[in-house]
Design a protein around this motif. Sequence first.
Motif, PDB file in Angstrom:
ATOM      1  N   ASN A  72       0.824  -1.211   0.000  1.00  0.00           N
ATOM      2  CA  ASN A  72       0.000   0.000   0.000  1.00  0.00           C
ATOM      3  C   ASN A  72       0.856   1.258   0.000  1.00  0.00           C
ATOM      4  O   ASN A  72       0.520   2.232  -0.671  1.00  0.00           O
ATOM      5  CB  ASN A  72      -0.992  -0.016   1.167  1.00  0.00           C
ATOM      6  CG  ASN A  72      -2.216  -0.833   0.841  1.00  0.00           C
ATOM      7  OD1 ASN A  72      -2.973  -0.496  -0.066  1.00  0.00           O
ATOM      8  ND2 ASN A  72      -2.412  -1.931   1.561  1.00  0.00           N
ATOM      9  N   LYS A  73       1.985   1.243   0.701  1.00  0.00           N
ATOM     10  CA  LYS A  73       2.896   2.400   0.662  1.00  0.00           C
ATOM     11  C   LYS A  73       3.434   2.619  -0.748  1.00  0.00           C
ATOM     12  O   LYS A  73       3.517   3.747  -1.228  1.00  0.00           O
ATOM     13  CB  LYS A  73       4.051   2.203   1.641  1.00  0.00           C
ATOM     14  CG  LYS A  73       3.668   2.382   3.088  1.00  0.00           C
ATOM     15  CD  LYS A  73       4.862   2.154   4.006  1.00  0.00           C
ATOM     16  CE  LYS A  73       4.441   2.228   5.457  1.00  0.00           C
ATOM     17  NZ  LYS A  73       5.547   1.946   6.372  1.00  0.00           N
ATOM     18  N   ILE A  74       3.801   1.536  -1.400  1.00  0.00           N
ATOM     19  CA  ILE A  74       4.311   1.634  -2.776  1.00  0.00           C
ATOM     20  C   ILE A  74       3.217   2.149  -3.701  1.00  0.00           C
ATOM     21  O   ILE A  74       3.455   3.022  -4.539  1.00  0.00           O
ATOM     22  CB  ILE A  74       4.860   0.272  -3.245  1.00  0.00           C
ATOM     23  CG1 ILE A  74       6.137  -0.050  -2.470  1.00  0.00           C
ATOM     24  CG2 ILE A  74       5.099   0.255  -4.753  1.00  0.00           C
ATOM     25  CD1 ILE A  74       6.567  -1.487  -2.540  1.00  0.00           C
ATOM     26  N   ALA A  75       2.000   1.628  -3.555  1.00  0.00           N
ATOM     27  CA  ALA A  75       0.882   2.056  -4.405  1.00  0.00           C
ATOM     28  C   ALA A  75       0.583   3.543  -4.217  1.00  0.00           C
ATOM     29  O   ALA A  75       0.387   4.265  -5.202  1.00  0.00           O
ATOM     30  CB  ALA A  75      -0.352   1.213  -4.118  1.00  0.00           C
ATOM     31  N   VAL A  76       0.563   4.004  -2.990  1.00  0.00           N
ATOM     32  CA  VAL A  76       0.306   5.427  -2.738  1.00  0.00           C
ATOM     33  C   VAL A  76       1.401   6.285  -3.373  1.00  0.00           C
ATOM     34  O   VAL A  76       1.126   7.299  -4.017  1.00  0.00           O
ATOM     35  CB  VAL A  76       0.178   5.715  -1.223  1.00  0.00           C
ATOM     36  CG1 VAL A  76       0.239   7.201  -0.927  1.00  0.00           C
ATOM     37  CG2 VAL A  76      -1.109   5.110  -0.683  1.00  0.00           C
ATOM     38  N   ARG A  77       2.644   5.860  -3.229  1.00  0.00           N
ATOM     39  CA  ARG A  77       3.766   6.613  -3.798  1.00  0.00           C
ATOM     40  C   ARG A  77       3.711   6.629  -5.327  1.00  0.00           C
ATOM     41  O   ARG A  77       4.023   7.635  -5.955  1.00  0.00           O
ATOM     42  CB  ARG A  77       5.079   5.998  -3.305  1.00  0.00           C
ATOM     43  CG  ARG A  77       6.266   6.911  -3.408  1.00  0.00           C
ATOM     44  CD  ARG A  77       7.516   6.414  -2.690  1.00  0.00           C
ATOM     45  NE  ARG A  77       7.666   4.976  -2.635  1.00  0.00           N
ATOM     46  CZ  ARG A  77       7.749   4.264  -1.505  1.00  0.00           C
ATOM     47  NH1 ARG A  77       7.704   4.852  -0.348  1.00  0.00           N
ATOM     48  NH2 ARG A  77       7.909   2.960  -1.544  1.00  0.00           N
ATOM     49  N   SER A  78       3.305   5.532  -5.940  1.00  0.00           N
ATOM     50  CA  SER A  78       3.319   5.423  -7.397  1.00  0.00           C
ATOM     51  C   SER A  78       2.014   5.825  -8.075  1.00  0.00           C
ATOM     52  O   SER A  78       2.033   6.287  -9.207  1.00  0.00           O
ATOM     53  CB  SER A  78       3.646   3.981  -7.802  1.00  0.00           C
ATOM     54  OG  SER A  78       4.919   3.615  -7.321  1.00  0.00           O
ATOM     55  N   PHE A  79       0.870   5.624  -7.389  1.00  0.00           N
ATOM     56  CA  PHE A  79      -0.435   5.860  -7.999  1.00  0.00           C
ATOM     57  C   PHE A  79      -1.210   7.003  -7.356  1.00  0.00           C
ATOM     58  O   PHE A  79      -2.159   7.492  -7.925  1.00  0.00           O
ATOM     59  CB  PHE A  79      -1.298   4.598  -7.900  1.00  0.00           C
ATOM     60  CG  PHE A  79      -0.858   3.465  -8.772  1.00  0.00           C
ATOM     61  CD1 PHE A  79      -1.563   3.126  -9.912  1.00  0.00           C
ATOM     62  CD2 PHE A  79       0.268   2.700  -8.464  1.00  0.00           C
ATOM     63  CE1 PHE A  79      -1.174   2.076 -10.725  1.00  0.00           C
ATOM     64  CE2 PHE A  79       0.663   1.643  -9.261  1.00  0.00           C
ATOM     65  CZ  PHE A  79      -0.051   1.332 -10.397  1.00  0.00           C
ATOM     66  N   GLY A  80      -0.854   7.375  -6.136  1.00  0.00           N
ATOM     67  CA  GLY A  80      -1.632   8.364  -5.405  1.00  0.00           C
ATOM     68  C   GLY A  80      -2.576   7.670  -4.433  1.00  0.00           C
ATOM     69  O   GLY A  80      -2.528   6.456  -4.251  1.00  0.00           O
ATOM     70  N   ALA A  81      -3.456   8.435  -3.847  1.00  0.00           N
ATOM     71  CA  ALA A  81      -4.394   7.907  -2.854  1.00  0.00           C
ATOM     72  C   ALA A  81      -5.315   6.864  -3.488  1.00  0.00           C
ATOM     73  O   ALA A  81      -5.630   6.954  -4.675  1.00  0.00           O
ATOM     74  CB  ALA A  81      -5.223   9.039  -2.258  1.00  0.00           C
ATOM     75  N   PRO A  82      -5.754   5.889  -2.699  1.00  0.00           N
ATOM     76  CA  PRO A  82      -6.682   4.895  -3.262  1.00  0.00           C
ATOM     77  C   PRO A  82      -7.994   5.543  -3.691  1.00  0.00           C
ATOM     78  O   PRO A  82      -8.450   6.506  -3.073  1.00  0.00           O
ATOM     79  CB  PRO A  82      -6.897   3.901  -2.121  1.00  0.00           C
ATOM     80  CG  PRO A  82      -6.428   4.567  -0.885  1.00  0.00           C
ATOM     81  CD  PRO A  82      -5.474   5.651  -1.282  1.00  0.00           C
TER      82      PRO A  82
END
Length: 160
Positions: A128-138
């Motif tokens: 989830n940290k990687i996703a937030v960093r790469s994609f932004g907020a869910p």
Amino acid sequence: MIDPSIPLKSFEKAVNKKDKTLTIRFSERDPTFRIVLDNPDPDVARITVARFWGRDLLGYVQVVPVEAIEGMPAFGFGWAVPERHRRKGYCGQIVEQTVIEVKDLFAKKGLHDFWLEAIVGDTNEASNKIAVRSFGAPVNHSFDTQSGAPIFQYWKRIQG
């Protein structure tokens, strides 16, 4: 939600043995990355962007077509890192490089406007940290349609 860590070992062996069912090339941007194209099903084309140190797989992102988002093509990202290489920062680097490689690959095919999607189990803090960093907020917190597990859904629009 498919667990992309399951095929890690078989993928590493297939790439190192230069499996003839895979199309493998080195990244033009960074020679530690390999771009692997294959068809796990006759109707599915998969792109895997993997980082190697010599013959040692540091991690990968698998990219597959998913349901269109806002009427535009969309591609799902699933990443995994072997246990021995976790907590070293490789996964975030691999996800970011995969975004670049996918943009380049699709631009050569004339596709400049599309979405990327990541589905991450809501208890998987590292991903989830990687996703937030790469994609932004869910964009969504719901339940996976296959497993019923709680997930976060992330989207990133790519415009060329």
